[in-house]
Design a protein around this motif. Structure first.
Motif, PDB file in Angstrom:
ATOM      1  N   LYS A 137     -14.493  38.078 -16.850  1.00  0.00           N
ATOM      2  CA  LYS A 137     -13.308  37.436 -16.274  1.00  0.00           C
ATOM      3  C   LYS A 137     -12.298  37.094 -17.349  1.00  0.00           C
ATOM      4  O   LYS A 137     -11.135  36.893 -17.065  1.00  0.00           O
ATOM      5  N   HIS A 176     -18.211  43.481  -5.748  1.00  0.00           N
ATOM      6  CA  HIS A 176     -18.754  42.389  -4.946  1.00  0.00           C
ATOM      7  C   HIS A 176     -19.344  41.357  -5.904  1.00  0.00           C
ATOM      8  O   HIS A 176     -19.700  41.682  -7.036  1.00  0.00           O
ATOM      9  N   TYR A 177     -19.452  40.102  -5.441  1.00  0.00           N
ATOM     10  CA  TYR A 177     -19.931  39.059  -6.341  1.00  0.00           C
ATOM     11  C   TYR A 177     -21.346  39.336  -6.851  1.00  0.00           C
ATOM     12  O   TYR A 177     -21.727  38.868  -7.915  1.00  0.00           O
ATOM     13  N   ARG A 178     -22.145  40.108  -6.125  1.00  0.00           N
ATOM     14  CA  ARG A 178     -23.492  40.467  -6.595  1.00  0.00           C
ATOM     15  C   ARG A 178     -23.440  41.301  -7.868  1.00  0.00           C
ATOM     16  O   ARG A 178     -24.352  41.265  -8.673  1.00  0.00           O
ATOM     17  N   GLY A 181     -18.271  40.370  -9.324  1.00  0.00           N
ATOM     18  CA  GLY A 181     -17.077  39.785  -8.727  1.00  0.00           C
ATOM     19  C   GLY A 181     -15.797  40.210  -9.413  1.00  0.00           C
ATOM     20  O   GLY A 181     -15.577  41.398  -9.663  1.00  0.00           O
ATOM     21  N   GLU A 182     -14.949  39.244  -9.758  1.00  0.00           N
ATOM     22  CA  GLU A 182     -13.653  39.554 -10.356  1.00  0.00           C
ATOM     23  C   GLU A 182     -13.781  40.116 -11.758  1.00  0.00           C
ATOM     24  O   GLU A 182     -12.824  40.675 -12.288  1.00  0.00           O
TER      25      GLU A 182
END
Length: 193
Positions: A137, A176-178, A181-182
């Motif tokens: 991130k 996907h957050y799994r 994520g971002e």
């Protein structure tokens, strides 16, 4: 409970003798006026009534907020869909497992770019369809000049849509957050010829 009885005639006579012999402590004080005989004071108008107002009516207007630039994930969702709708939905829900992954987290832009090119081209040559690129991130660098966090997170989608990767990349989507994520991207590759 016993009822209180009134004063007896002897008590009244005794009290009247005591009252006659008592001297006032402060004879200069005026005697209290009977409330019924007091004059009624006139109402005093201190100020004219205030005009109607609202709180903050004289304050300067706030400037319009600056529009925020969309995040890389928001920009990717605005791109047209170039792959099968059902596959894309399953991928966005994290139900498709990536066949390979590349972790660029912590690398500089100069080191990450050749790694990304090599990984995507070799994955395409091996016939892989879905790969995961992890960028992280980004951390907020609180230096004297404002800088947006996550340089890799912002740069990787641009690199994937430029040469030499553009011909082999079919779709780029936020993971996907799994799968991060971002801080990660699904890269769906075209079929190898």
């Amino acid at each position: 409970m016993a009822r209180r009885r009134g004063l007896t005639p002897e008590d009244r006579e005794l009290w009247s003798r005591v009252a006659r012999s008592a001297a006032p402590m402060h004879p200069e004080r005026p005697k209290p006026i009977d409330p019924e005989l007091r004059p009624v004071p006139k109402p005093v108008m201190l100020r004219a009534p205030l005009p109607d107002f609202t709180i903050g009516q004289m304050a300067a207007a706030r400037p319009a907020p600056l529009p925020h630039s969309p995040s890389p994930a928001q920009r990717l969702t605005q791109q047209p869909l170039r792959m099968d709708h059902k596959t894309h939905r399953r991928m966005a829900q994290g139900k498709l497992a990536p066949e390979a992954r590349l972790d660029l987290h912590g690398m500089t832009l100069a080191a990450a770019h050749p790694q990304l090119i090599g990984f995507i081209l070799s994955s395409h040559a091996q016939g892989r369809r879905l790969v995961l690129v992890i960028t992280g991130k980004g951390r907020g660098d609180h230096g004297p000049l404002p800088a947006r966090p996550g340089a890799l997170r912002h740069q990787v989608p641009h690199w994937l849509h430029m040469q030499p990767l553009a011909p082999v990349v079919q779709q780029v989507t936020a993971a996907h957050y799994r799968h991060g994520g971002e801080g990660a991207y699904y890269v769906y590759l075209r079929r190898s010829p």
